[in-house]
Enzyme design. Structure first.
Site, PDB file in Angstrom:
ATOM      1  CD  GLN A   1     -18.567 -24.167  -3.976  1.00 32.18           C
ATOM      2  OE1 GLN A   1     -17.918 -23.273  -4.518  1.00 32.18           O
ATOM      3  NE2 GLN A   1     -18.013 -25.326  -3.634  1.00 32.18           N
TER       4      GLN A   1
ATOM      5  CB  SER B   1     -13.223 -33.696   3.625  1.00 36.36           C
ATOM      6  OG  SER B   1     -14.364 -32.859   3.590  1.00 36.36           O
TER       7      SER B   1
ATOM      8  N   GLY C   1      -4.466 -31.566   2.753  1.00 38.08           N
ATOM      9  CA  GLY C   1      -4.844 -31.636   1.328  1.00 38.08           C
ATOM     10  C   GLY C   1      -4.671 -30.278   0.671  1.00 38.08           C
ATOM     11  CG  HIS C   2      -7.231 -27.022   1.789  1.00 32.55           C
ATOM     12  ND1 HIS C   2      -7.859 -27.411   2.949  1.00 32.55           N
ATOM     13  CD2 HIS C   2      -8.212 -26.845   0.876  1.00 32.55           C
ATOM     14  CE1 HIS C   2      -9.174 -27.458   2.745  1.00 32.55           C
ATOM     15  NE2 HIS C   2      -9.423 -27.126   1.497  1.00 32.55           N
TER      16      HIS C   2
ATOM     17  N   GLY D   1     -11.441 -22.705   2.822  1.00 33.79           N
ATOM     18  CA  GLY D   1     -10.915 -22.608   4.179  1.00 33.79           C
ATOM     19  C   GLY D   1     -11.082 -23.883   4.986  1.00 33.79           C
ATOM     20  CB  ALA D   2     -12.130 -25.651   7.393  1.00 36.39           C
ATOM     21  CG  LEU D   3      -6.749 -23.525   4.805  1.00 40.84           C
ATOM     22  CD1 LEU D   3      -5.554 -22.579   4.675  1.00 40.84           C
ATOM     23  CD2 LEU D   3      -7.337 -23.816   3.418  1.00 40.84           C
TER      24      LEU D   3
ATOM     25  N   GLY E   1      -7.678 -30.289  -6.284  1.00 43.55           N
ATOM     26  CA  GLY E   1      -7.448 -31.635  -5.754  1.00 43.55           C
ATOM     27  C   GLY E   1      -8.290 -32.675  -6.477  1.00 43.55           C
TER      28      GLY E   1
ATOM     29  CG  ASP F   1     -13.536 -31.729  -4.357  1.00 43.74           C
ATOM     30  OD1 ASP F   1     -14.675 -31.814  -3.912  1.00 43.74           O
ATOM     31  OD2 ASP F   1     -12.545 -31.505  -3.644  1.00 43.74           O
TER      32      ASP F   1
HETATM   33  P1  AMP Z   1     -12.358 -26.903  -0.644  1.00 46.61           P
HETATM   34  O1  AMP Z   1     -11.796 -25.971   0.377  1.00 46.61           O
HETATM   35  O2  AMP Z   1     -12.985 -28.135  -0.057  1.00 46.61           O
HETATM   36  O3  AMP Z   1     -13.212 -26.221  -1.669  1.00 46.61           O
HETATM   37  O4  AMP Z   1     -11.110 -27.448  -1.437  1.00 46.61           O
HETATM   38  C1  AMP Z   1     -10.185 -26.597  -2.063  1.00 46.61           C
HETATM   39  C2  AMP Z   1      -9.285 -27.413  -2.937  1.00 46.61           C
HETATM   40  O5  AMP Z   1      -8.591 -28.365  -2.144  1.00 46.61           O
HETATM   41  C3  AMP Z   1     -10.064 -28.179  -4.009  1.00 46.61           C
HETATM   42  O6  AMP Z   1      -9.344 -28.145  -5.223  1.00 46.61           O
HETATM   43  C4  AMP Z   1     -10.102 -29.565  -3.429  1.00 46.61           C
HETATM   44  O7  AMP Z   1     -10.203 -30.581  -4.408  1.00 46.61           O
HETATM   45  C5  AMP Z   1      -8.759 -29.649  -2.726  1.00 46.61           C
HETATM   46  N1  AMP Z   1      -8.790 -30.704  -1.712  1.00 46.61           N
HETATM   47  C6  AMP Z   1      -9.731 -30.893  -0.762  1.00 46.61           C
HETATM   48  N2  AMP Z   1      -9.472 -32.014  -0.055  1.00 46.61           N
HETATM   49  C7  AMP Z   1      -8.356 -32.537  -0.585  1.00 46.61           C
HETATM   50  C8  AMP Z   1      -7.577 -33.710  -0.296  1.00 46.61           C
HETATM   51  N3  AMP Z   1      -7.914 -34.566   0.664  1.00 46.61           N
HETATM   52  N4  AMP Z   1      -6.467 -33.933  -1.039  1.00 46.61           N
HETATM   53  C9  AMP Z   1      -6.119 -33.069  -2.039  1.00 46.61           C
HETATM   54  N5  AMP Z   1      -6.795 -31.966  -2.359  1.00 46.61           N
HETATM   55  C10 AMP Z   1      -7.904 -31.692  -1.636  1.00 46.61           C
END
Ligand code: AMP
Length: 281
Positions: free
Chosen positions: A61, A185, A36-37, A31-33, A147, A150
């Site tokens: 995690q 992020s 990137g998401h 979340g906190a989309l 993404g 990570d």
């Molecule tokens: P998270 O919500 O941070 O766990 O991220 C969820 C998915 O979004 C993971 O596969 C991340 O790698 C991807 N993600 C996070 N930030 C980015 C970004 N800046 N660009 C592309 N994918 C992203």
């Protein structure tokens, strides 16, 4: 978009969709989309009939309980963003729904556990593997989207699907960046204005290191990147490693392998940011 909280309900819905021939794309998130998401969701939409997004801040995690407490939770804003793209189902399970009992499984990720994020965040990848394997079981997608921000996580997920013998295609998508280069992020929103003004040095330095590759050895490039970022009083490099993009093992010479990636983690006050750069085209 249908919001589902119950794992059996989602699992049954997917079974019906699969038996009617529909392809399922899955984007797991905390979340906190941000854009990137959304780029992962768009990628899923291009390749699948149905896209399912999950939002779950996974406690197992987080190796730092303060980081878990602080992690942004803004589900109403997230729902608004998801309504602007095509998302067919949003899965928002509770902690009890995902962890009704303690999950004692262990995974063997070999070298991936002892380097970079594995070394600096003990238990992190086990937590990632626990939640992703549970989500994969519930969502049963044809493809799942992750993404490259990570970078090591993508390698872990690929290894996990092999370990569990899953028939799911793992698709990795490029890093989305802010205008000044900062990797997007969810944690960026926790930065103070002053911190935010300084963190662009991280990606700037990574991009500048591509030029340094021509004149510096790997050891010198590592030293240069770490020194340049640490010169900024707001930033402290936790690690910067230059690795084989396939195995994630350290490389000592630029000529050792073709695909080389630089991975960094930086502490900004009590916020930890990661990023990476490709040293190949
Ligand atoms: P998270 O919500 O941070 O766990 O991220 C969820 C998915 O979004 C993971 O596969 C991340 O790698 C991807 N993600 C996070 N930030 C980015 C970004 N800046 N660009 C592309 N994918 C992203």
């Amino acid at each position: 978009m249908k919001v589902v909280e119950n794992r059996n309900e989602l699992n049954n819905t997917v079974a019906d969709l699969r038996s009617s021939g529909r392809s399922i794309g899955f984007v797991p998130t905390m979340g906190a989309l941000h854009e990137g998401h959304l780029s992962l969701i768009e990628c899923s939409n291009r390749e699948n009939d149905i896209t399912i997004v999950s939002i779950f801040v996974n406690p197992t995690q987080f190796n730092d309980s303060e980081d878990y407490k602080r992690y942004p939770r803004i589900i109403q804003d997230d729902i608004k963003k998801l309504k602007r793209v095509k998302c067919d189902f949003l899965f928002t399970p509770s902690k009890d729904e995902m962890y009704p009992d303690e999950d004692k499984r262990e995974f063997d990720f070999g070298n991936l556990e002892s380097i970079m994020e594995g070394a600096h965040r003990p238990g992190h990848f086990r937590g990632v593997a626990l939640i992703v394997s549970k989500l994969f079981e519930i969502v049963n997608p044809h493809r799942a989207y992750f993404g490259e921000k990570d970078f090591q996580q993508v390698a872990i997920i690929n290894r996990l699907t092999k370990l569990l013998n899953l028939d799911i295609k793992i698709v990795s998508c490029p890093i989305m960046r802010e205008k000044d280069g900062l990797a997007m992020s969810s944690r960026n929103m926790l930065l103070s204005t002053e911190q935010r003004d300084n963190v662009s040095i991280i990606s700037e330095t990574l991009f500048d290191s591509l030029q340094k590759k021509k004149i510096l050895s790997i050891a010198e490039t590592k030293e240069w990147v770490i020194r340049k970022i640490n010169e900024n009083p707001f930033l402290e490099v936790e690690y910067f490693e230059i690795v084989d993009s396939e195995t994630l093992n350290s490389v000592n010479e630029w000529s050792q392998v073709v695909k080389i990636t630089g991975c960094i983690a930086v502490q900004v006050g009590n916020i930890r940011l990661i990023d990476n750069i490709r040293f190949y085209s």
